[in-house]
Design a protein around this motif. Sequence first.
Motif, mmCIF file in Angstrom:
data_model
loop_
_atom_site.group_PDB
_atom_site.id
_atom_site.type_symbol
_atom_site.label_atom_id
_atom_site.label_comp_id
_atom_site.label_asym_id
_atom_site.label_seq_id
_atom_site.Cartn_x
_atom_site.Cartn_y
_atom_site.Cartn_z
ATOM 1 N N MET A 334 0.788 -0.781 -0.150
ATOM 2 C CA MET A 334 -0.128 0.066 0.165
ATOM 3 C C MET A 334 0.934 1.358 0.265
ATOM 4 S SD MET A 334 -3.119 -1.419 0.134
ATOM 5 C CE MET A 334 -4.124 -1.742 0.230
ATOM 6 N N THR A 345 -0.509 5.037 4.476
ATOM 7 C CA THR A 345 -1.282 4.258 3.594
ATOM 8 C C THR A 345 -2.182 2.424 4.595
ATOM 9 O OG1 THR A 345 0.466 3.762 2.695
ATOM 10 C CG2 THR A 345 -0.424 5.244 1.902
ATOM 11 N N SER A 349 -5.342 0.952 5.357
ATOM 12 C CA SER A 349 -5.749 0.272 4.931
ATOM 13 C C SER A 349 -6.520 -1.340 6.009
ATOM 14 C CB SER A 349 -4.700 -0.399 3.759
ATOM 15 O OG SER A 349 -3.993 -0.560 4.710
#
Lengths: 557, 248
Positions: A334, A345, A349
């Motif tokens: 990610m 990120t 996620s």
Amino acid sequence: MSVERDVMEYDVVVVGAGPAGLAAACRLKQKAAEAGKELNVCVVEKGSEVGAHILSGAVFEPRALNELFPDWKARGAPLNVPVAGDEIYFFRSPEAAFKMPNVFVPKTMHNEGNYVISLGNLCRWLAKQAEDLGVEIYPGFAAQHAIVEDGIVKGVQIGDMGINREGEHKDDFAPGMELRAKYTLFAEGCRGHLGKQLIAQYQLDKDADPQHYAIGIKEIWTVPPEQHKPGLVVHGAGWPLNLLGTDALGGSFLYHFENSQVVVGLIVDLSYTNPYLSPFDEFQRFKHHPVIRKHLEGGTRVSYGARAIVKGGLNSLPKLAFPGGVLIGDDAGMLNFAKIKGSHTAMKSGMLAAEAVAEAIFAGDEGGKVLNGYADKFKASWLHDELYRSRNFGVFLHKFGSLIGGAINYVEQNWFGGKFPFTVHDLKPDYKTLKLASESQKIEYPKPDGKLSFDKLSSVFLSSTNHEEDQPVHLQLKDPSIPIGKNLPLYAEPAQRYCPAGVYEVVGDEGAKPSEKRFQINAQNCVHCKTCDIKDPAQNINWVAPEGGGGPNYANM
Amino acid sequence: MKALVSVKRVVDYNVRIQVKSDGSGVVTDGVKHSMNPFDEIAMEEAVRLKEKGKITEIVAVTIGGDKSEETLRTALAFGADRAIHIKEGGEVQPLTAAKAFAAVLKKEGAQLFIAGKQAIDDDANQTGQMVAALLDIAQATFASKVEVDGNKAVVTREVDAGLETIEVDLPAVITTDLRLNEPRYLKLPDIMKAKKKPIDATTFADLGVTPGAGFKVTKTAPPPTRSKGIVVKTVDELVAALKAKGLL
Ligand SMILES: Cc1cc2nc3c(=O)[nH]c(=O)nc-3n(C[C@H](O)[C@H](O)[C@H](O)COP(=O)(O)OP(=O)(O)OC[C@H]3O[C@@H](n4cnc5c(N)ncnc54)[C@H](O)[C@@H]3O)c2cc1C
Ligand SMILES: Cc1cc2nc3c(=O)[nH]c(=O)nc-3n(C[C@H](O)[C@H](O)[C@H](O)COP(=O)(O)OP(=O)(O)OC[C@H]3O[C@@H](n4cnc5c(N)ncnc54)[C@H](O)[C@@H]3O)c2cc1C
Ligand code: SF4
């Protein structure tokens, strides 16, 4: 050899206490509290404590944290140093550099509103929040296998303790426990060793471009207080790597942190082509550049470490869910490479996956399904939008080099908001990029001066890495003859140079015949960066988790 | 018979210690902490004595801030039955610690107090001896072998000249040396169970202890760095080099 294993059942098991795993664990508990329901959540971490294996820059974007704990300030999150200045350099030679005028800095590299942090310390804090919410966290225990039954992931088995080098049980043998769950979240970070197996087993990367990686080497320095400018952020590209060519790319960072500490690091793309290249030695000589040395001179180096970075972005992202489990954070890939930022990120996620899992379980799901809800949430999120805008960045650099690729990126980011109407692809995996040694130029690295630059062993010492000596070697060779039989004649066995911890050695006299040489693996030195697993041209090295608690003991990384 | 074991939270022995730039102490923020290794040995010995049926209950005790609870959880995972947390955040000198342990020992009516010979943070090597003195009971320090029989303990001690075996009447203080035993791996199921075992909180005031400062640390400095060694190719060269340094 069958042994009795203790079994514990949870609703959710999370593998890895990095930002992805911990954010997911917190979010699961928050969702449970909102719904007035119970969720049993357990996190396992191979490091001897949370944070011990975390190595990052880090300039941290608080976007995901703001969503997870809007009151993080009041809760004492360790975000103490706001970014106070951004400098970008193109290094042209060992002496010369060109400072990029601010107007040309692409939007993705601006850092107002961000913080210079230690990601390890942020994880320690996140772990405390998670425990206060009722999450069980077990550091010192590595997940060794995914438990797969009838094609469904049912949890993980923890590694056994007390096995000797030959694989026999020692007196203190302790079989690893089975942690079973409705859903298992894999959050091992870049090149997770279970993630790698699951991606292969479920062909999750079938429709994706090959994944791409870099190795990041980092040191922490304590500098004289008068030299310290908390919040100053310096990025660079070029020397000692290529600025115009494409055969050795990468970038550098130098951040002024708190307590008179400065962190400095070099990131070398693992798509480099010359087998004689040594990321470690490139980093050591990089620190002598006048732009960099002026920050470090008069200081002392207090810590050292390395970690691979996953940089393929959206184009290389595998499918995120499979029966009974999902990949989150860098285990999926990610990271936003245009910003070299992957912590926010990773957190986002993890939070999205947690929401999908909680919703499914509260709706009566007994587990074991393919959680498409996670992929749907991902596609609808700012995270997907962010990765979409940056999807071409790494490819531009690979194809055009740092300067021109960087310029195209500037155009894309600032004029098209990251939305060029096309996507470019990079289809060559990093282990295939090496040229033959016979076609490559040897690189003579300068001797370390012991003030700014150092040798590998004294560096590894500062990672405080430690492994129980009498245990099976956790760097497995699928075919033990390859290092000396193939890699040595073809590529001068690059493992000797890409490993930042001196784990791999070819022993034998300089002029000796290959048959008189031996490949030695000093597994105790390993800092768990995963580079060997990625870059070995024969894909012959398989990194598996050593006995729990082994590995680096990073502080403030 | 009950044994009390003291466990201290210290900077982990794998950590590279850094002295603060102003010399006021060593860096402990963001640094890995764990149970003092000699206290692990003490816990292991207590558990072995319990497994052999020589003692019936193990109580772990620590002095420290909130984070010391982790250390108590580790002790409980080793096999302590319950734990006592003396919640005191600041600096605690050996005499104060000893007074607190002596008070707990009395209150609990424990027959054995097992401690590490030293804690690897301050290396004071005083606490165990002071507890014995405060309570006027026997002490067997630097133990490398312990046998408990009825109300006596036979302890082999590591002394400069070799090994010395002594017999002490209980109650007694035993401090552990490196070779007493090799602490076991903590098993995940035991760590899980440890989360549910009871920890009682108390304070110096509850125990009637007035903390005192017997000494003040005036300066902390890192050891001088060792100069680089030289490589000698032959024994003759080695002998010559040692002679040149006046060492032979
Ligand atoms: C040099 C460098 C500089 C960076 N700079 C920045 C930056 O400035 N800003 C930014 O936002 N990001 C930066 N990143 C990226 C960022 O660090 C990562 O994207 C982020 O750490 C990913 O989080 P994660 O939770 O997915 O994985 P990780 O942080 O890697 O955490 C994974 C955890 O799982 C554990 N684990 C792995 N396998 C197992 C197993 N089998 N069993 C048990 N535990 C396991 C590991 O020990 C680790 O603690 C940088 C990275 C590097 C290497
Ligand atoms: C928590 C803990 C507490 C301890 N407390 C004590 C204590 O209170 N008292 C005590 O006596 N011990 C104690 N020890 C043990 C002690 O720290 C070590 O055994 C001791 O410091 C080892 O000394 P060294 O550094 O010289 O050792 P080593 O690294 O083991 O080396 C031994 C010698 O061999 C040399 N050597 C090593 N490798 C090579 C090589 N390749 N070629 C040539 N020469 C080599 C070294 O330079 C050294 O002189 C403790 C250990 C631990 C883990
Ligand atoms: S052995 Fe592999 S994982 Fe370990 S430090 Fe070296 S390259 Fe990294």
